[in-house]
Design a protein around this motif. Structure first.
Motif, PDB file in Angstrom:
ATOM      1  N   GLU A  10       0.752  -1.549   0.372  1.00  0.00           N
ATOM      2  CA  GLU A  10       0.055   0.130   0.560  1.00  0.00           C
ATOM      3  C   GLU A  10       0.721   1.186   0.415  1.00  0.00           C
ATOM      4  O   GLU A  10       0.299   2.094   0.484  1.00  0.00           O
ATOM      5  CB  GLU A  10      -1.271   0.605   1.143  1.00  0.00           C
ATOM      6  N   SER A  11       2.046   1.125  -0.629  1.00  0.00           N
ATOM      7  CA  SER A  11       2.988   2.540  -0.612  1.00  0.00           C
ATOM      8  C   SER A  11       2.811   2.744   0.398  1.00  0.00           C
ATOM      9  O   SER A  11       3.222   4.260   1.006  1.00  0.00           O
ATOM     10  CB  SER A  11       2.562   3.606  -2.000  1.00  0.00           C
ATOM     11  N   ALA A  12       3.001   2.369   2.143  1.00  0.00           N
ATOM     12  CA  ALA A  12       3.167   2.898   4.006  1.00  0.00           C
ATOM     13  C   ALA A  12       4.288   2.314   3.939  1.00  0.00           C
ATOM     14  O   ALA A  12       4.980   1.426   4.390  1.00  0.00           O
ATOM     15  CB  ALA A  12       1.923   2.035   4.071  1.00  0.00           C
ATOM     16  N   CYS A  13       5.218   3.687   4.299  1.00  0.00           N
ATOM     17  CA  CYS A  13       6.617   3.943   5.203  1.00  0.00           C
ATOM     18  C   CYS A  13       6.800   4.901   6.365  1.00  0.00           C
ATOM     19  O   CYS A  13       5.724   5.981   6.313  1.00  0.00           O
ATOM     20  CB  CYS A  13       7.368   4.006   4.146  1.00  0.00           C
ATOM     21  N   ASP A  14       6.981   4.623   6.503  1.00  0.00           N
ATOM     22  CA  ASP A  14       7.626   5.514   8.568  1.00  0.00           C
ATOM     23  C   ASP A  14       8.426   6.962   7.292  1.00  0.00           C
ATOM     24  O   ASP A  14       8.949   6.705   6.620  1.00  0.00           O
ATOM     25  CB  ASP A  14       7.928   5.387   9.469  1.00  0.00           C
ATOM     26  N   ILE A  15       8.625   7.500   8.112  1.00  0.00           N
ATOM     27  CA  ILE A  15       8.933   8.668   8.086  1.00  0.00           C
ATOM     28  C   ILE A  15      11.320   8.866   7.677  1.00  0.00           C
ATOM     29  O   ILE A  15      11.169   9.483   7.108  1.00  0.00           O
ATOM     30  CB  ILE A  15       9.756   9.816   9.744  1.00  0.00           C
TER      31      ILE A  15
END
Length: 787
Positions: A684-689
């Motif tokens: 889902e193209s979700a990543c942290d900083i």
């Protein structure tokens, strides 16, 4: 002269003793006066020695711990060491910089609370002071000491106590001028560590007179009879042996006292540690040592915890012995009033088992029960059983007859049956047993004939003393042609007209006058006449009681001041229009105020602002100071002291208030400016900083950033096709077997059915030919047929 010199030396010695607790490293106080080499023969007169100050009484004990310490500054125009040389004629200066600063470095970690900084004249300069640790480069609220704003064109002598009177730990003091461009000039920086502002407090109750030089906390403990961090609380006189724990106070108080200060027991408690509670006695008679001195009625014993015997009259007994002091109460007998009378006897004694009966009983031995219709306490005559009074609703000698239901006080009558408070409407007679005429509410007897005196509501009395109906909209009338009261919204002699629509709530009197006055800017008896222009309410054409907003006067012809919303006279404004204030509403509110009562006091704010002076930007997360600087972060994508600077990119949803670095990015982005795309292999193209995938990797990848590709082994890939082939062939074989079995079973069942039908046909034919023996002998052989 000799005696005078001895006297001065004695004073100096006493000064040293008193100041013993002000010094460090367990030494006697050293002299820091200007005259230390000569003042043994004279008094200490000055504390102007470099690095020291304080009071001459204790030889100038306040030390400037910043004196001649190592200094650094952002850039140098004048040497930074001039700021700590305790010389007001020298100064340090930086070059022209943005937010210039100077740092004073201590030899060790210090606890800092008080400072004195001298700065040159200047208007509109903003200065901030931090106490930091050289190992930590970040400046934050924990290291923030204070700040100030110079508003006078004269030398600033800044006497500093850190915010909230707190002590901050660190080995550096940083002074910064907040400016977009300018230099920082410092004349003097002094940092003090003192017990008492002038290092003038004593700690003579400490063991060896030794205490911490900053806080005054005793180092070795307290002298006998004292306790507390500073040993400044005296051990109470009611403490056993007069000895206290330093931190807990007295731990062993005399009976009747408790707590660290051996306070007297609170009212109602007594004994050791006040652990016992007085019961069954008045609190004023509860002694803090011995407890109850006088018991309540009904109790006895040293602690008043024993109840008096049940049979004591008035519940009174001797406090010590418990014997009944006022004799036995009704129903009891015997020397200790413990023997009860017979259950139906009210009083008795040893010689007479029944002196009187309890309520509800009668007879020589109180063995009979009074009638149920007896009222009051159900009592009756002890000899004949006649009721003393009847229950409600009954009368007669034995209370067997019922009162009339037409009595005003329902079911209440005299002993002879006469109604006590008269009859209800429509009835007459002493016992209210005679009915009035139809529609008659009150009547009398005249010559043994019932005559009506008053009719029911909605009826009137005619000349024949009979009750007739009023006209339809009348509530009451005195004839068929004259109503005295109409139904709501009706008026007129016959109540056949409607009230004027301008009457409040459409209500009026029978003569047409409005009951509660007029509305719709009307007046008059029927509310038919218009009030004057600009008049809201009036009671005649010349008297307005209320004007439209913006007008005043008896005729509402006067105009209020321009910015006045409502007024009673020209110069007297009751309420201003939004955005204005003043007696004449002549002043404008601040641009951020919607309404106000002075130039610096808003009563409501315009959209986007809040605070007592509407100084807080709505983007502040949790309020702001009087200067408008936001306290605890910003809302949305903004940062800065006033939360008025947008975050560095559109992809940055939140950023650090001080530095502007992104702390939250929109989905699919990361980095301190949120300017980098998350890996395409992140779910889902979700990543942290930092770019780490938050929800795992797509198939075939692994790792924190899902950058590692998973390569399948050859053995597993080569085996997989054979497994699929075997599984498919096995399934086909199973299906074919099921089809064959089903076919043969069905075929066998059809052949058996055909043979049975043939046999039955042959048997029927034989029976018709009367040859049963042949049919029996020719039954088919199923085994032969099947074969």
């Amino acid at each position: 002269m000799y005696r005078r010199w001895i006297y001065k030396c004695l004073i100096f010695y006493l000064t040293l003793e008193t100041s013993y607790s002000q010094c460090y490293d367990n030494k006697l106080c050293e002299c820091h006066c200007d005259c230390c080499s000569t003042c043994f023969g004279s008094y200490c007169t000055s504390c102007s020695r470099e690095g020291w100050s304080g009071l001459t009484d204790n030889l100038c004990q306040r030390k400037n711990i910043a004196y001649n310490q190592r200094t650094t500054q952002i850039s140098t125009d004048r040497d930074s060491s001039n700021a700590v040389d305790d010389d007001s004629s020298t100064y340090s200066r930086t070059q022209y910089e943005e937010n210039p600063w100077i740092i004073v470095n201590f030899d060790k970690i210090e606890r800092v609370k008080h400072m004195f900084i001298t700065l040159p004249a200047g208007i509109g300069h903003d200065f901030i002071v931090y106490v930091t640790n050289s190992s930590n480069e970040n400046l934050n609220q924990k290291s923030f000491c204070t700040e100030t704003w110079s508003n006078k064109n004269q030398r600033l002598k800044w006497n500093i106590t850190c915010k909230n009177n707190q002590v901050i730990t660190g080995d550096q003091v940083l002074l910064e001028r907040k400016t977009n461009g300018g230099s920082l000039t410092v004349i003097d920086i002094k940092v003090f560590r003192t017990y008492g502002y002038w290092c003038d407090k004593t700690c003579v109750k400490c063991l060896d007179n030794q205490c911490d030089g900053f806080t005054g906390v005793c180092i070795k403990g307290c002298k006998s009879g004292w306790y507390g961090d500073r040993c400044d609380v005296e051990c109470p006189s009611d403490c056993v042996n007069g000895s206290c724990d330093r931190y807990k106070g007295c731990t062993d108080c005399r009976d009747g006292y408790n707590g660290a200060d051996c306070n007297k027991c609170t009212i109602g408690t007594y004994g050791e540690n006040c652990s016992l509670k007085c019961v069954n006695c008045d609190t004023y008679s509860c002694n803090n040592v011995n407890g109850c001195q006088q018991c309540w009625s009904g109790f006895y014993g040293p602690s008043c915890n024993k109840p008096c015997p049940e049979g004591c009259r008035n519940n009174e007994c001797d406090k010590k012995s418990g014997l009944c002091s006022a004799g036995c109460k009704d129903g009891y007998k015997g020397p200790d009033c413990q023997q009860p009378c017979d259950s139906r006897c009210a009083t008795c004694d040893t010689n007479d088992p029944c002196i009187s009966c309890v309520d509800g009983s009668y007879g020589q031995q109180c063995e009979l029960v009074c009638p149920e219709t007896c009222g009051g306490k159900k009592s009756c005559d002890r000899v004949n059983g006649k009721c003393h009074e009847c229950v409600a609703g009954k009368y007669g000698g034995n209370c067997t007859e019922s009162c009339s239901k037409n009595c005003v006080s329902a079911d209440i009558c005299k002993r002879n049956g006469e109604c006590l408070s008269g009859c209800i409407n429509g009835w007459i007679g002493a016992k209210c047993d005679k009915n009035c005429l139809e529609n008659c509410s009150q009547c009398t007897l005249s010559m043994s004939e019932i005559v009506c005196e008053k009719c029911d509501e909605g009826h009137y009395l005619d000349s024949d003393r009979k009750c007739q109906s009023c006209p339809s909209n009348c509530l009451s009338c005195d004839s068929e042609s004259r109503c005295t009261r109409c139904k709501q919204t009706f008026t007129g002699n016959l109540c056949d007209s409607k009230c004027n629509v301008n009457c409040i709530d459409d209500l009026c009197e029978i003569d047409g006058r409005c009951l509660f006055g007029c509305n719709n800017r009307k007046y008059g008896i029927g509310c038919t006449t218009d009030c004057r222009k600009n008049c809201v309410y009036c009671y005649n054409g010349n008297n307005c009681t209320r004007c439209l907003p913006g007008y005043y006067g008896r005729y509402c012809t006067g105009n209020c001041y321009e910015n006045c919303y409502n007024c009673t006279s020209g110069p007297s404004c009751e309420a201003c229009k939004p955005g204005f204030y003043g007696f004449y509403c002549q002043y404008g509110c601040s641009s951020k105020c919607l309404t106000c009562d002075s130039a610096d006091s808003c009563t409501s704010c315009r959209k986007g602002w809040s605070g007592s002076s509407c100084q807080c930007n709505s983007k502040c997360a949790d309020g702001c100071g009087n200067n408008g600087k936001c306290w605890n972060g910003c809302n949305g994508s903004f940062y800065g002291d006033y939360c008025d600077i947008p975050c560095p990119s559109d992809s940055c949803e939140k950023c650090d208030q001080m530095f502007g670095s992104c702390t939250e990015c929109t989905k699919g982005r990361y980095g301190i400016h949120c300017d980098m795309n998350c890996s395409g292999t992140c779910l889902e193209s979700a990543c942290d900083i930092a770019g780490g995938c938050l929800r795992g990797c797509v198939k075939g990848f692994s790792g924190t950033n899902c950058a590692d590709q998973i390569i399948p082994s050859k053995s597993s890939s080569s085996t997989t096709p054979y497994v699929y082939v075997v599984a498919v062939l096995g399934g086909l074989l199973l299906v074919l077997t099921i089809i064959l079995v089903t076919f043969f079973v069905k075929r066998k069942r059809e052949r058996e059915r055909t043979i049975r039908m043939t046999y039955q046909t042959v048997r029927v034919a034989c029976q018709e030919a009367d040859h049963d023996y042949e049919c029996v002998s020719r039954e088919p052989d199923y085994q032969t047929i099947d074969s």
